[in-house]
Write an enzyme that holds these catalytic residues in place. Sequence first.
Site, PDB file in Angstrom:
ATOM      1  N   LYS A 162      34.972  32.292  34.110  1.00 25.12           N
ATOM      2  CA  LYS A 162      35.482  32.107  32.730  1.00 25.12           C
ATOM      3  C   LYS A 162      36.503  30.744  32.640  1.00 25.12           C
ATOM      4  CE  LYS A 162      35.344  36.997  31.600  1.00 25.12           C
ATOM      5  NZ  LYS A 162      35.831  38.392  31.443  1.00 25.12           N
ATOM      6  N   GLN A 216      41.453  40.945  32.002  1.00 27.55           N
ATOM      7  CA  GLN A 216      40.209  41.395  32.784  1.00 27.55           C
ATOM      8  C   GLN A 216      40.186  42.725  32.936  1.00 27.55           C
ATOM      9  OE1 GLN A 216      37.384  39.165  33.042  1.00 27.55           O
ATOM     10  NE2 GLN A 216      36.258  40.946  34.183  1.00 27.55           N
ATOM     11  N   ASP A 228      37.774  38.896  23.508  1.00 26.46           N
ATOM     12  CA  ASP A 228      36.864  40.052  23.884  1.00 26.46           C
ATOM     13  C   ASP A 228      36.262  41.105  22.762  1.00 26.46           C
ATOM     14  OD1 ASP A 228      36.226  39.873  26.601  1.00 26.46           O
ATOM     15  OD2 ASP A 228      38.445  40.929  27.032  1.00 26.46           O
TER      16      ASP A 228
HETATM   17  N1  GUN Z   1      35.225  43.643  32.578  1.00 27.02           N
HETATM   18  C1  GUN Z   1      33.624  43.643  32.632  1.00 27.02           C
HETATM   19  N2  GUN Z   1      33.365  43.256  31.517  1.00 27.02           N
HETATM   20  C2  GUN Z   1      34.374  42.627  30.764  1.00 27.02           C
HETATM   21  C3  GUN Z   1      34.575  42.002  29.729  1.00 27.02           C
HETATM   22  O1  GUN Z   1      33.695  41.545  28.910  1.00 27.02           O
HETATM   23  N3  GUN Z   1      35.716  41.638  29.392  1.00 27.02           N
HETATM   24  C4  GUN Z   1      36.876  41.796  30.286  1.00 27.02           C
HETATM   25  N4  GUN Z   1      38.055  41.466  29.760  1.00 27.02           N
HETATM   26  N5  GUN Z   1      36.771  42.646  31.144  1.00 27.02           N
HETATM   27  C5  GUN Z   1      35.595  42.984  31.547  1.00 27.02           C
END
Ligand code: GUN
Length: 319
Positions: free
Chosen positions: A88, A132, A155
Site C-alpha cells: 500500500k 490494517q 477502506d
Molecule cells: N485486511 C484484509 N483486507 C483488508 C482491507 O481491504 N483493508 C484493511 N484495512 N485490512 C484488510
Amino acid sequence: RHASILFLCHPDQCRFSCSLSLSESINTATMRDMTTARILDGKALASRMRESLTAEVAELTEKHGRAPGLAVILVGSDPASQVYVRNKKSGCEKMGIASFSDDLPADTTQQHLLGLISELNADPKVDGILVQLPVPEHINPDSLIEAIDPGKDVDGFHPYNVGRLAARKPALRSCTPFGCMKLLQETGMDLHGKECVVVGASNIVGRPMALELLLAGATVTVAHKFTQDLRSHVERADVVVAAAGKQGLIKGEWIKPGATVIDVGIHRLADNSLTGDVEFEAAAERAAWITPVPGGVGPMTITMLLANTVEAFKAHLGD
Ligand code: GUN
C-alpha cells in the site's frame, strides 16, 4: 457443423436455416470443448487505472500545493499484513500520494489507537486513514473503524459508508468489491437482471459486493456457511463472485456455460504458487470470462484504495 454455426449466428435466426435449437445441436461435451474463458486481466486494468490516477495526482498536487495523504496503521507483526501494508505504501509512493505510517507493537492499547485516529482525523495533510486488519485479539476493530472520520475512511468500512452504499448513494466504497465492479465493467456486460451469486458474506467483501451488484441492477444471492446446496445456487449464476476464503470451494463443473467468474480467494500452495476459491482450469472451460489468481482481483484492491484516497482528497479540497 452446428459447432461452427454457433458463433456465426443466433440459433433462432440461423442464416444456414439450421432448424435445430441450441440444446439439440450442441451437446454439453461439445460445448465444453469449444468454450474457453477470456481472462479478466486485473493486473492490466490496475496498471491502466494507476497510470491515469498518477497523472491526476500530479495535476491536483500542482493546483492545490499539496499531495493527497494516506495514513496506514499496522498493529503487531502479522507477516501477511506487513506485506499488504508495504504494498500500500509503495503504491502511494509511485503515484505521488504521501503515505504516513504508524507501525505499532502488538501490545498497543485500544485507547492509544483511538487517540491516534483522533489526531489523524484532525490532520489536514491526511485524506485517508486505514487500520490494517486483522488487529490483535485485545483490540476491538469495529470501534476503531467507527472512530475514523467517514470522509477519510478510504477502506469504505465505516457504517456510514456501508449505509451510503446500501441507500444507493455511494460515498467511499469498499476497495475489493469496487475493484470487482471495475473488472465486471471490462466485460461490457449489462448487469441489469443478471443472476449474481456472491459466495461469502464477510464485512470486507461479500456484503458490500452484494450491495454493489444490487446497485448495478442485478438479482443477487449471497451464499454463506449456512447455505444449503451451494452448487444449485452457483449453477444458475450468470456471475459468480467467490469470496469464501476456501481453496477450490467452487467446482469448475458448477459454472454455467457463458458465466463470468470473479475469484477473490487467494491461497498459497505447498509449491509456493497461488490459487483461489474456484477450480480455475475446469471453470475456465465453461465460463465466458474469469479472473486469474494471481493477477485478477488482487491488483485491483490497492488500486481502488489509491483511487479512494484521491476521491477523499478532492472532496476535502472541494475539487
Ligand atoms: N485486511 C484484509 N483486507 C483488508 C482491507 O481491504 N483493508 C484493511 N484495512 N485490512 C484488510
